[in-house]
Design a protein around this motif. Structure first.
Motif, PDB file in Angstrom:
ATOM      1  N   ASN A  24      40.896  37.535  39.380  1.00 19.00           N
ATOM      2  CA  ASN A  24      39.363  37.770  39.840  1.00 19.00           C
ATOM      3  C   ASN A  24      38.659  37.596  38.805  1.00 19.00           C
ATOM      4  OD1 ASN A  24      39.256  38.264  42.921  1.00 19.00           O
ATOM      5  ND2 ASN A  24      40.883  39.569  42.079  1.00 19.00           N
ATOM      6  N   GLY A  25      38.914  37.208  37.290  1.00 19.61           N
ATOM      7  CA  GLY A  25      38.087  36.842  36.332  1.00 19.61           C
ATOM      8  C   GLY A  25      37.357  38.164  35.635  1.00 19.61           C
ATOM      9  N   TYR A  26      37.831  39.209  35.654  1.00 24.54           N
ATOM     10  CA  TYR A  26      37.661  40.508  35.133  1.00 24.54           C
ATOM     11  C   TYR A  26      38.250  40.956  34.092  1.00 24.54           C
ATOM     12  CZ  TYR A  26      34.055  40.722  38.713  1.00 24.54           C
ATOM     13  OH  TYR A  26      32.950  40.544  39.691  1.00 24.54           O
ATOM     14  N   ALA A  27      38.142  41.284  32.907  1.00 31.03           N
ATOM     15  CA  ALA A  27      38.951  41.783  31.875  1.00 31.03           C
ATOM     16  C   ALA A  27      39.114  43.318  32.281  1.00 31.03           C
ATOM     17  CB  ALA A  27      38.380  41.665  30.436  1.00 31.03           C
ATOM     18  N   ALA A  72      48.644  52.250  15.596  1.00 31.06           N
ATOM     19  CA  ALA A  72      48.476  53.693  15.686  1.00 31.06           C
ATOM     20  C   ALA A  72      47.054  53.875  15.600  1.00 31.06           C
ATOM     21  CB  ALA A  72      49.292  54.186  14.502  1.00 31.06           C
ATOM     22  N   TYR A  73      46.641  54.760  16.586  1.00 28.89           N
ATOM     23  CA  TYR A  73      45.201  55.403  16.720  1.00 28.89           C
ATOM     24  C   TYR A  73      45.275  56.728  17.243  1.00 28.89           C
ATOM     25  CZ  TYR A  73      44.201  50.455  16.634  1.00 28.89           C
ATOM     26  OH  TYR A  73      44.084  49.144  16.452  1.00 28.89           O
ATOM     27  N   PRO A  74      45.745  57.673  16.279  1.00 32.26           N
ATOM     28  CA  PRO A  74      45.912  58.933  16.669  1.00 32.26           C
ATOM     29  C   PRO A  74      44.563  59.815  17.207  1.00 32.26           C
ATOM     30  CG  PRO A  74      45.934  58.765  14.263  1.00 32.26           C
ATOM     31  CD  PRO A  74      45.849  57.441  14.904  1.00 32.26           C
ATOM     32  N   GLY A  75      43.443  59.396  16.766  1.00 33.78           N
ATOM     33  CA  GLY A  75      42.096  59.767  17.205  1.00 33.78           C
ATOM     34  C   GLY A  75      41.831  59.101  18.449  1.00 33.78           C
ATOM     35  N   GLY A  76      42.351  58.242  18.929  1.00 34.35           N
ATOM     36  CA  GLY A  76      41.889  57.521  20.158  1.00 34.35           C
ATOM     37  C   GLY A  76      41.213  56.006  19.920  1.00 34.35           C
ATOM     38  N   HIS A  77      41.311  55.090  20.808  1.00 30.94           N
ATOM     39  CA  HIS A  77      40.636  53.957  20.719  1.00 30.94           C
ATOM     40  C   HIS A  77      40.574  53.269  21.845  1.00 30.94           C
ATOM     41  CE1 HIS A  77      39.962  50.019  18.350  1.00 30.94           C
ATOM     42  NE2 HIS A  77      41.332  49.586  18.740  1.00 30.94           N
ATOM     43  N   TYR A  78      39.549  52.277  21.684  1.00 31.89           N
ATOM     44  CA  TYR A  78      39.354  51.256  23.095  1.00 31.89           C
ATOM     45  C   TYR A  78      39.950  49.812  22.863  1.00 31.89           C
ATOM     46  CZ  TYR A  78      36.551  54.768  25.261  1.00 31.89           C
ATOM     47  OH  TYR A  78      35.878  55.889  25.904  1.00 31.89           O
ATOM     48  N   ILE A  79      40.485  49.240  23.666  1.00 28.69           N
ATOM     49  CA  ILE A  79      40.885  47.808  23.702  1.00 28.69           C
ATOM     50  C   ILE A  79      40.764  46.988  24.848  1.00 28.69           C
ATOM     51  CG2 ILE A  79      42.982  48.397  21.774  1.00 28.69           C
ATOM     52  CD1 ILE A  79      44.843  48.504  24.379  1.00 28.69           C
ATOM     53  N   ALA A  80      40.547  45.850  24.896  1.00 32.27           N
ATOM     54  CA  ALA A  80      40.719  44.826  26.067  1.00 32.27           C
ATOM     55  C   ALA A  80      41.809  44.316  26.618  1.00 32.27           C
ATOM     56  CB  ALA A  80      39.218  43.968  25.735  1.00 32.27           C
ATOM     57  N   VAL A  81      42.144  44.403  27.670  1.00 29.03           N
ATOM     58  CA  VAL A  81      43.033  43.311  28.259  1.00 29.03           C
ATOM     59  C   VAL A  81      42.488  42.122  28.936  1.00 29.03           C
ATOM     60  CG1 VAL A  81      45.243  43.550  29.923  1.00 29.03           C
ATOM     61  CG2 VAL A  81      44.334  45.673  28.814  1.00 29.03           C
ATOM     62  N   VAL A  82      42.830  40.966  28.200  1.00 25.99           N
ATOM     63  CA  VAL A  82      42.326  39.818  28.612  1.00 25.99           C
ATOM     64  C   VAL A  82      43.415  38.696  29.101  1.00 25.99           C
ATOM     65  CG1 VAL A  82      40.628  40.099  26.999  1.00 25.99           C
ATOM     66  CG2 VAL A  82      42.734  38.878  26.238  1.00 25.99           C
ATOM     67  N   GLY A  83      44.641  39.187  29.445  1.00 26.68           N
ATOM     68  CA  GLY A  83      45.759  38.388  30.053  1.00 26.68           C
ATOM     69  C   GLY A  83      46.840  39.035  30.488  1.00 26.68           C
ATOM     70  N   TYR A  84      47.583  38.254  31.252  1.00 25.82           N
ATOM     71  CA  TYR A  84      49.200  38.950  31.536  1.00 25.82           C
ATOM     72  C   TYR A  84      49.859  37.697  31.846  1.00 25.82           C
ATOM     73  CZ  TYR A  84      48.064  37.601  36.550  1.00 25.82           C
ATOM     74  OH  TYR A  84      47.796  36.916  37.647  1.00 25.82           O
ATOM     75  N   SER A  85      51.138  38.336  31.886  1.00 26.86           N
ATOM     76  CA  SER A  85      52.396  37.190  32.099  1.00 26.86           C
ATOM     77  C   SER A  85      53.634  37.913  32.769  1.00 26.86           C
ATOM     78  CB  SER A  85      52.706  36.532  30.609  1.00 26.86           C
ATOM     79  OG  SER A  85      53.398  37.418  29.810  1.00 26.86           O
ATOM     80  N   ASN A  86      54.579  37.085  32.979  1.00 27.97           N
ATOM     81  CA  ASN A  86      55.689  37.736  33.603  1.00 27.97           C
ATOM     82  C   ASN A  86      55.159  38.544  34.833  1.00 27.97           C
ATOM     83  OD1 ASN A  86      58.508  38.487  34.143  1.00 27.97           O
ATOM     84  ND2 ASN A  86      58.467  40.211  32.680  1.00 27.97           N
ATOM     85  N   GLY A  87      54.138  38.191  35.677  1.00 28.13           N
ATOM     86  CA  GLY A  87      53.917  38.708  36.932  1.00 28.13           C
ATOM     87  C   GLY A  87      53.242  40.074  36.838  1.00 28.13           C
TER      88      GLY A  87
END
Length: 291
Positions: A219-222, A240-255
């Motif tokens: 639907n166009g939302y990351a 490795a991010y033992p203290g925590g971290h934020y990432i963005a998911v911008v795509g997918y494949s393999n269903g």
């Protein structure tokens, strides 16, 4: 002048009527009276019978009239069957028809959409986005959220996003903050917060994350995920991010079983990589994501 009386001339006295001649008219009159009385009594006695006969005659005449009328009706019916089949105005007025109740309103979806289903999501999709490294060590939340907003053609500064997230030197608190900020910028309620509460994700939580990512990106939302610990990408790179971290998911494949990550603090200096959705779900354990 004197009046001289003169005697009148007298007619001769009539001859006396014989007694028999006088008795005969009286007898005849008496006989006539007797006959009249007898006839009157007879008429009175036969009055009900005569009335009944008159009524019978009238009924017979009426029956004959009805038979004649029925015959004339049959003739008219045979001559004009359509006219005979149509109800008369008098009958319609005497017994007005009851209007049919209104048709029930159907609660089924319109015919055009009743049998349709939502189009299936593509097996693979990647959003167009604008990458930027996080500006300081605690801006991972603002940087990942901004990357997600660029997929919606929005380009606020990381500081502006940090203000909305209420980010401090201690970082951004939780996925609830990223969900609230993403909805505020997109002026929608699309994003929801999802949490994986255990030390590792269950299969149900993995499946749910996969479905959420596919739905959002289709639907166009990351998606923005709050991860902790370490993970190895598909090329063997360690993150490795033992203290925590934020990432963005911008795509997918393999269903949806594989995802593409935009990482604003990638130690490898690339800024993006792929890994399985199962690894991402375990990486998000004890934290949550906005999708």
């Amino acid at each position: 002048m004197s009046y001289l009386y003169k005697p009148r001339h007298h007619s001769p006295s009539p001859s006396p009527v014989p007694l028999r001649s006088r008795v005969l008219p009286i007898a005849v009159a008496a006989a006539v009276l007797a006959v009249t009385l007898v006839v009157g009594v007879a008429v009175q006695a036969s009055g009900p019978g005569l009335l009944a006969d008159a009524q019978s005659l009238t009924s017979a005449d009426s029956s004959r009239s009805d038979v004649g009328q029925a015959a004339r009706d049959r003739q008219r019916t045979q001559a004009a069957p359509d006219a005979a089949a149509a109800p008369s105005k008098a009958a319609a007025g005497a017994a007005p028809s009851t209007p049919a109740p209104p048709a029930a309103t159907s609660t089924a979806p319109p015919a055009a959409t009743a049998g349709t289903t939502a189009p299936a999501a593509p097996a693979a999709k990647e959003l167009a986005y604008r990458f930027a490294w996080q500006e300081n060590f605690y801006f991972c939340g603002p940087a990942a959220t901004r990357i997600a907003l660029t997929a919606r053609s929005m380009y606020p500064s990381q500081s502006e996003v940090a203000q909305s997230l209420r980010t401090t030197v201690n970082g951004t608190d939780s996925a609830d903050d990223t969900t609230r900020t993403l909805n505020a910028y997109t002026k929608s309620s699309f994003y929801k917060s999802h949490y994986i509460t255990g030390q590792s994700a269950t299969q149900a939580e993995i499946d749910r994350m996969q479905a959420d990512i596919v739905n959002a990106i289709a639907n166009g939302y990351a998606v923005v995920a709050n991860i902790t610990g370490s993970a190895v990408d598909d090329k063997g790179g360690s993150h490795a991010y033992p203290g925590g971290h934020y990432i963005a998911v911008v795509g997918y494949s393999n269903g949806g079983k594989t995802v593409k990550i935009a990482d604003p603090a990638d130690a490898l200096g690339v800024g993006h990589y792929t890994l399985t959705t199962a690894k991402l779900a375990h990486w998000t354990a004890l934290r949550g994501y906005s999708a």
